[in-house]
Design an enzyme around this catalytic site. Structure first.
Site, mmCIF file in Angstrom:
data_model
loop_
_atom_site.group_PDB
_atom_site.id
_atom_site.type_symbol
_atom_site.label_atom_id
_atom_site.label_comp_id
_atom_site.label_asym_id
_atom_site.label_seq_id
_atom_site.Cartn_x
_atom_site.Cartn_y
_atom_site.Cartn_z
ATOM 1 N N GLU A 73 0.841 -1.249 0.006
ATOM 2 C CA GLU A 73 -0.075 0.071 -0.148
ATOM 3 C C GLU A 73 0.783 1.241 0.028
ATOM 4 O OE1 GLU A 73 -2.786 -0.273 3.445
ATOM 5 O OE2 GLU A 73 -3.732 -2.255 2.385
ATOM 6 N N GLU A 95 -6.211 -10.790 -0.876
ATOM 7 C CA GLU A 95 -7.213 -10.640 0.330
ATOM 8 C C GLU A 95 -8.565 -10.655 -0.045
ATOM 9 O OE1 GLU A 95 -5.683 -7.200 2.657
ATOM 10 O OE2 GLU A 95 -3.737 -7.536 2.165
HETATM 11 C C1 HAH Z 1 -5.467 -4.477 4.180
HETATM 12 N N1 HAH Z 1 -5.708 -3.189 3.849
HETATM 13 C C2 HAH Z 1 -4.298 -5.045 4.826
HETATM 14 O O1 HAH Z 1 -3.377 -5.420 3.608
HETATM 15 C C3 HAH Z 1 -4.519 -6.090 5.904
HETATM 16 O O2 HAH Z 1 -3.069 -6.379 6.351
HETATM 17 C C4 HAH Z 1 -5.427 -6.025 6.735
HETATM 18 O O3 HAH Z 1 -5.456 -7.052 7.695
HETATM 19 C C5 HAH Z 1 -6.726 -5.551 6.309
HETATM 20 C C6 HAH Z 1 -6.632 -4.920 4.772
HETATM 21 C C7 HAH Z 1 -7.066 -2.787 3.333
HETATM 22 C C8 HAH Z 1 -7.206 -1.281 3.559
HETATM 23 C C9 HAH Z 1 -6.816 -0.475 4.749
HETATM 24 O O4 HAH Z 1 -6.314 -1.293 5.622
HETATM 25 C C10 HAH Z 1 -7.313 0.765 5.230
HETATM 26 C C11 HAH Z 1 -8.008 1.448 4.161
HETATM 27 C C12 HAH Z 1 -8.209 0.745 2.823
HETATM 28 C C13 HAH Z 1 -7.683 -0.602 2.859
#
Ligand code: HAH
Length: 337
Positions: free
Chosen positions: A137, A244
């Site tokens: 990200e 995911e």
């Molecule tokens: C994901 N982010 C992460 O990669 C993962 O490690 C976590 O457990 C859940 C989701 C998605 C995300 C976020 O954390 C914040 C805003 C948008 C998307």
């Protein structure tokens, strides 16, 4: 065959000639979802236990117990394991960016800490973890800026990205190294992710794949945008993994909190979209090597707290009792054709 005697085909068998089928797990769900995981999945990812704050809460202090437990679970069940994640702006730790006076460290110090973290973590699981989400990200969601603002970027400049891949490759030359992001199928962000990875490849950075997080719903992204993203990323010559996957029953901006179970209409829309998505994924089986759900069944999902805190969601192919949902039936039917 009647409903009762009809045996449930395992997801991993349905797609055995196409891609691995994974689930995110944690020390609780490897107990509470043990049977379901063992039957249907041939890959796992640690939901939180390999993030920086979990593994390395203080300088020089590593806490591997929970991560080790999940690696052992994968081995016991003959599952592949993905590693998640080495560099991220969230679930990191304060100490990493600070000296003992609480001032921001220099780039040299930060890169030394990154090297040491990656050497230790990737080195420990060498041979056990076949693929790592090295960088998670870092692309900015909106606007023209390529990279998201973060302490990594403030202190080290864009260089930390290439360095992380190089450190990971040095620690385990056989591991497949991924760049991972969300909203990966939205054209604006897709083009920025593409640009970043293209730049990395031009610099001969060891990167082998792109992880599409795939936090989706029946309303977004469109199938056309998913297809276009797969085509565009694959044109870089890298392999793709869905890292995911979940299919919220709510549109992203839907704030409703009144439901204690999903409506029939929600389940039907979700089933249709899952069928369409898996049809598309099968079409691209030559470039997609794994499809991991961010969980396994509706009794446990991070979406119960995101984007609306405490609002139950039902994003998977299996319900809260681990029974197949309409979405499972549609996917199974599609896979058998
Ligand atoms: C994901 N982010 C992460 O990669 C993962 O490690 C976590 O457990 C859940 C989701 C998605 C995300 C976020 O954390 C914040 C805003 C948008 C998307």
């Amino acid at each position: 065959m009647n409903q009762v005697s009809q045996s449930i085909v395992a997801l991993k068998d349905m797609f055995k000639d196409d891609f691995k089928i994974g689930a995110a797990v944690n020390p609780f769900t490897i107990q509470s979802q043990k049977g379901l995981l063992a039957n249907h999945f041939n890959s796992i990812t640690a939901e939180n236990e390999m993030k920086f704050e979990s593994l390395h809460p203080e300088e020089g202090t590593y806490t591997f117990e929970e991560a080790d437990l999940l690696v052992a679970f994968a081995q016991e069940h003959g599952m592949a394991m993905r590693g998640h994640t080495l560099v991220w702006h969230n679930q990191s730790t304060e100490w990493l960016f600070q000296d003992n006076q609480g001032q921001l460290v220099t780039k040299t110090v930060l890169m030394d800490r990154l090297r040491s973290h990656i050497q230790t973590v990737v080195g420990r699981y060498k041979g056990d973890i076949y693929a790592w989400d090295v960088v998670n990200e870092v692309i900015a969601d909106e606007g023209d800026q390529l990279l998201r603002s973060s302490k990594w970027l403030d202190i080290a400049g864009p260089d930390f990205i290439a360095k992380a891949f190089q450190f990971a490759h040095d620690a385990d030359p056989n591991a497949l190294l991924f760049y991972n992001d969300y909203n990966e199928s939205h054209p604006h962000k897709r083009d920025k992710i593409y640009k970043l990875v293209e730049m990395l490849l031009e610099q001969d950075v060891p990167i082998h794949g792109i992880g599409l997080q795939a936090h989706w719903s029946p309303f977004d992204p469109s199938l056309d945008d998913i297809r276009a993203a797969i085509e565009k990323y694959a044109s870089l010559g890298l392999q793709l993994q869905l890292t995911e996957l979940d299919m919220s029953v709510f549109a992203f901006d839907d704030q409703r909190t009144d439901l204690t179970q999903p409506s029939q209409e929600m389940l039907e829309l979700q089933a249709e979209r899952y069928e369409d998505v898996f049809r598309l994924l099968k079409e691209y089986r030559d470039v997609i090597s794994s499809v991991t759900f961010w969980g396994a069944a509706d009794d446990y999902t991070w979406l119960d707290d995101f984007p609306v805190k405490g609002r139950k969601n039902w994003p998977f192919l299996f319900d809260e009792k681990h029974l197949p949902k309409p979405a499972y039936d549609r996917v199974a039917n599609l896979a058998s054709k």
